[in-house]
Design a protein around this motif. Structure first.
Motif, mmCIF file in Angstrom:
data_model
loop_
_atom_site.group_PDB
_atom_site.id
_atom_site.type_symbol
_atom_site.label_atom_id
_atom_site.label_comp_id
_atom_site.label_asym_id
_atom_site.label_seq_id
_atom_site.Cartn_x
_atom_site.Cartn_y
_atom_site.Cartn_z
ATOM 1 N N LYS A 163 -8.530 -0.439 -7.537
ATOM 2 C CA LYS A 163 -8.796 0.052 -6.184
ATOM 3 C C LYS A 163 -10.179 0.672 -6.139
ATOM 4 N N HIS A 191 -7.115 -1.279 3.974
ATOM 5 C CA HIS A 191 -7.083 -0.901 5.400
ATOM 6 C C HIS A 191 -8.131 -1.753 6.102
ATOM 7 N N HIS A 248 0.845 -1.196 0.000
ATOM 8 C CA HIS A 248 0.000 0.000 0.000
ATOM 9 C C HIS A 248 0.881 1.247 0.000
ATOM 10 N N HIS A 285 1.598 5.157 -2.404
ATOM 11 C CA HIS A 285 1.046 6.079 -3.418
ATOM 12 C C HIS A 285 2.166 6.947 -3.979
ATOM 13 N N ASP A 289 0.770 2.687 3.448
ATOM 14 C CA ASP A 289 0.115 3.899 2.937
ATOM 15 C C ASP A 289 1.090 5.070 2.855
HETATM 16 ZN ZN LIG Z 1 -3.862 4.724 0.568
#
Ligand SMILES: [Zn+2]
Length: 393
Positions: A183, A240, A67, A69, A303
């Motif tokens: 996603k 998550h 995870h 970005h 994340d």
């Molecule tokens: Zn994320």
């Protein structure tokens, strides 16, 4: 750069070749032409192109971060800059933490696909990148925390499908742009504390379309309703746990486990970007703990990119606190994600014929989870990504 046929050799390391393997003390790893040629005890007589001492270090398979970005403004700039600059950013966010493969759970594919292209061409030292392209949101359902950072001219391009056929088209468009996963925001925080769910028919159509192409689907669930939509639509991985845990009980977790769903805890993200209050964090840790106890599969992910503090240490500490042991953490970093992405035959463990992806750690991660964050060296395809070879190293 190593020679065409001369190997990279790591000597005198303690080797944990897979989550179930017994550690080998004082072992050797030989990587030639990007692939592992030998791993085990003994010191073969070789003329290496490069030799690394593993004295006092533990060698484990290269890590996956499921995870991430590439959405910070710097990526848009760096992708056009000279290789050392882009490499520097990849090192700070990913490779210095041991990540040889990462899963981008949503970004502008025009940026991420170009980063990947430069890495795969060998011009830039970096991890293997899988990308979701642009996430799919509920109708009028952009998250409040993203709304401010999305330029107005880009908003029409962000899919918020209102019908199953629009969802299918959004999936097709992403895959055509180079995405290998999808996603879905099955539960989107449209305001603080307020979640909008994706219509079930829309989510179901998106998942079916992705599965036609054997592409996994990740979901951001947020609460009970968003998790229900994900489960009923057949989503593969929750990016998550739901952080509004009200109503999320054993029944639902059992259904997730029964469907073979994976879960990415992202505990540090909740801690550092939402709240450090125990009343908030403890129920999320309980969901992770209970899910794992029922036989559910955890995948490692932080994340980062959304979270701007890149260190992995707190995530490992939080996982230990949620009751995940060292071998469990190693599995979520390596073998688990490799299986999820159908590449177990080439990645996820250290064995002859597999890709030369590994991490050298200070200390013993099976005894001390925080040792997973003490990365000395990261190697991908037999190339040392960290510490790098460029001027900034
Ligand atoms: Zn994320």
């Amino acid at each position: 750069m190593q020679g065409v046929n001369r190997p990279l050799v790591i000597r005198h390391a303690r080797i944990v070749a897979s989550p179930d393997a017994n550690p080998v003390e004082d072992g050797t790893i030989v990587i030639r032409n990007g692939l592992i040629e030998m791993v085990g005890p003994g010191t073969p007589d070789l003329e290496p192109a490069e030799e690394i001492s593993g004295e006092g270090l533990t060698a484990v398979p290269g890590f996956w971060n499921c995870h991430v970005h590439f959405t910070e403004p710097k990526w848009r700039v760096a992708v056009r800059e000279a290789a050392p600059r882009l490499e520097h950013h990849l090192r700070e966010m990913l490779t210095r933490w041991g990540f040889t493969t990462v899963v981008d759970a949503g970004s502008d594919p025009r940026v991420t696909v170009r980063i990947r292209h430069r890495v795969e061409a060998g011009e830039v030292a970096g991890p293997r990148i899988y990308t979701a392209g642009t996430g799919l949101y509920p109708p009028h359902g952009l998250p409040y925390y993203l709304a401010g950072s999305i330029p107005f001219w880009w908003r029409p391009f962000i899919p918020q499908p209102s019908t199953p056929s629009k969802a299918e088209k959004a999936v097709d468009r992403n895959l055509a742009q180079g995405a290998e996963l999808v996603k879905l925001f099955t539960g989107s925080y449209v305001a603080r504390g307020q979640v909008k769910a994706m219509p079930l028919a829309v989510a179901t159509a998106a998942v079916a379309r992705a599965h036609d192409y054997r592409v996994p689907v990740f979901s951001h669930p947020s609460n009970l309703e968003g998790t229900e939509v994900a489960v009923q639509a057949g989503v593969d991985v929750l990016a998550h746990p739901p952080d509004i845990t009200e109503g999320v009980g054993e029944d639902l977790l059992r259904r997730m486990v029964g469907q073979g769903m994976g879960l990415i805890p992202t505990l540090k993200m909740f801690e550092t970007t939402v709240s450090r209050r125990e009343e908030y964090l403890e129920p999320i840790r309980s969901v992770v703990h209970e899910f794992q106890g029922l036989g559910g599969e955890l995948l490692f992910g932080t994340d980062v990119g959304y979270m701007t503090d890149y260190s992995t240490e707190e995530e490992f500490r939080a996982l230990a606190r949620a009751g995940v042991d060292g071998r469990g953490i190693l599995r979520m970093l390596t073998q688990g994600p490799a299986a999820r992405f159908h590449v177990s035959a080439s990645a996820g463990t250290l064995a002859p014929g597999r890709r030369g992806d590994l991490v050298l750690l200070e200390g013993d991660p099976l005894k001390d989870a925080e040792a997973f964050a003490r990365v000395r060296t990261t190697v991908r395809n037999g190339r040392v990504l960290y510490p790098g070879r460029s001027a900034e190293a």
